[in-house]
Design a protein around this motif. Structure first.
Motif, PDB file in Angstrom:
ATOM      1  N   ALA A  21       0.830  -1.214   0.000  1.00 15.59           N
ATOM      2  CA  ALA A  21       0.000   0.000   0.000  1.00 15.59           C
ATOM      3  C   ALA A  21       0.858   1.257   0.000  1.00 15.59           C
ATOM      4  O   ALA A  21       0.555   2.217  -0.712  1.00 15.59           O
ATOM      5  CB  ALA A  21      -0.932  -0.008   1.206  1.00 15.59           C
ATOM      6  N   ARG A  22       1.942   1.257   0.768  1.00 12.90           N
ATOM      7  CA  ARG A  22       2.837   2.431   0.776  1.00 12.90           C
ATOM      8  C   ARG A  22       3.512   2.611  -0.579  1.00 12.90           C
ATOM      9  O   ARG A  22       3.674   3.731  -1.065  1.00 12.90           O
ATOM     10  CB  ARG A  22       3.859   2.311   1.895  1.00 12.90           C
ATOM     11  N   TYR A  26       3.013   5.823  -3.028  1.00 13.89           N
ATOM     12  CA  TYR A  26       4.152   6.570  -3.569  1.00 13.89           C
ATOM     13  C   TYR A  26       4.037   6.719  -5.087  1.00 13.89           C
ATOM     14  O   TYR A  26       4.220   7.819  -5.629  1.00 13.89           O
ATOM     15  CB  TYR A  26       5.455   5.858  -3.191  1.00 13.89           C
ATOM     16  N   VAL A  27       3.713   5.633  -5.782  1.00  9.43           N
ATOM     17  CA  VAL A  27       3.606   5.681  -7.246  1.00  9.43           C
ATOM     18  C   VAL A  27       2.452   6.592  -7.667  1.00  9.43           C
ATOM     19  O   VAL A  27       2.571   7.355  -8.635  1.00  9.43           O
ATOM     20  CB  VAL A  27       3.445   4.258  -7.829  1.00  9.43           C
ATOM     21  N   LEU A  28       1.346   6.548  -6.932  1.00 11.53           N
ATOM     22  CA  LEU A  28       0.225   7.441  -7.244  1.00 11.53           C
ATOM     23  C   LEU A  28       0.603   8.896  -6.988  1.00 11.53           C
ATOM     24  O   LEU A  28       0.202   9.786  -7.744  1.00 11.53           O
ATOM     25  CB  LEU A  28      -1.011   7.051  -6.426  1.00 11.53           C
ATOM     26  N   ALA A  29       1.377   9.154  -5.935  1.00 13.33           N
ATOM     27  CA  ALA A  29       1.822  10.522  -5.646  1.00 13.33           C
ATOM     28  C   ALA A  29       2.699  11.060  -6.770  1.00 13.33           C
ATOM     29  O   ALA A  29       2.636  12.245  -7.095  1.00 13.33           O
ATOM     30  CB  ALA A  29       2.571  10.564  -4.319  1.00 13.33           C
ATOM     31  N   SER A  35      -3.497  10.119  -1.774  1.00 10.30           N
ATOM     32  CA  SER A  35      -4.318   9.051  -1.199  1.00 10.30           C
ATOM     33  C   SER A  35      -4.050   8.948   0.294  1.00 10.30           C
ATOM     34  O   SER A  35      -2.966   9.294   0.766  1.00 10.30           O
ATOM     35  CB  SER A  35      -4.023   7.712  -1.887  1.00 10.30           C
ATOM     36  N   ASP A  36      -5.051   8.490   1.033  1.00  6.85           N
ATOM     37  CA  ASP A  36      -4.942   8.279   2.468  1.00  6.85           C
ATOM     38  C   ASP A  36      -4.951   6.790   2.755  1.00  6.85           C
ATOM     39  O   ASP A  36      -5.729   6.041   2.158  1.00  6.85           O
ATOM     40  CB  ASP A  36      -6.110   8.943   3.204  1.00  6.85           C
ATOM     41  N   VAL A  82       1.863  -3.375  -8.247  1.00  4.49           N
ATOM     42  CA  VAL A  82       1.705  -1.961  -7.913  1.00  4.49           C
ATOM     43  C   VAL A  82       1.636  -1.129  -9.185  1.00  4.49           C
ATOM     44  O   VAL A  82       0.790  -0.236  -9.313  1.00  4.49           O
ATOM     45  CB  VAL A  82       2.851  -1.493  -6.994  1.00  4.49           C
ATOM     46  N   ALA A  83       2.488  -1.440 -10.151  1.00  2.00           N
ATOM     47  CA  ALA A  83       2.504  -0.668 -11.401  1.00  2.00           C
ATOM     48  C   ALA A  83       1.178  -0.799 -12.150  1.00  2.00           C
ATOM     49  O   ALA A  83       0.619   0.193 -12.629  1.00  2.00           O
ATOM     50  CB  ALA A  83       3.657  -1.131 -12.285  1.00  2.00           C
ATOM     51  N   GLY A  84       0.640  -2.011 -12.240  1.00  3.02           N
ATOM     52  CA  GLY A  84      -0.629  -2.222 -12.925  1.00  3.02           C
ATOM     53  C   GLY A  84      -1.791  -1.546 -12.206  1.00  3.02           C
ATOM     54  O   GLY A  84      -2.660  -0.947 -12.830  1.00  3.02           O
TER      55      GLY A  84
END
Length: 108
Positions: A21-22, A26-29, A35-36, A82-84
């Protein structure tokens, strides 16, 4: 019996749901999506927007997409990496954002 020693490759370490999740957060940021995180009994929820919450569990990353399979049937999405997940979540986030703020599509 083999005449030489066989060396087995070491399996990569399996990430726990909080680590995954972390990494996803990070990738979304990096894509500009805040995200929370909320830990919840062996799984972690990432809230990206109203109506878009991803759940990270041992078996992958799950969420309800704003896209529909058929009229009225929501699409339940699963990704193993995570990438997908980041790519698909970014697309769903953009879809929600454009639906709630039509003027933002001209800025993107």
């Amino acid at each position: 019996m083999l005449a030489f020693w066989q060396i087995r490759p070491i399996s990569p370490a399996i990430a726990t749901p909080p680590e995954t999740a972390r990494a996803l957060q990070y990738v979304l940021a990096l894509r500009g999506i805040h995200s929370d995180l909320v830990n919840d009994q062996g799984r972690v929820r990432l809230s990206l927007a109203p109506g878009l919450v991803a759940v990270v569990q041992d078996d992958g990353i799950w969420w309800h997409s704003p896209r529909m399979l058929h009229p009225g049937i929501p699409l339940y999405v699963h990704r193993c990496t995570v990438a997908g997940a980041a790519e698909a979540l970014a697309a769903d986030h953009a879809l929600l954002r454009s639906a709630s703020n039509p003027d933002d599509t001209a800025l993107a």
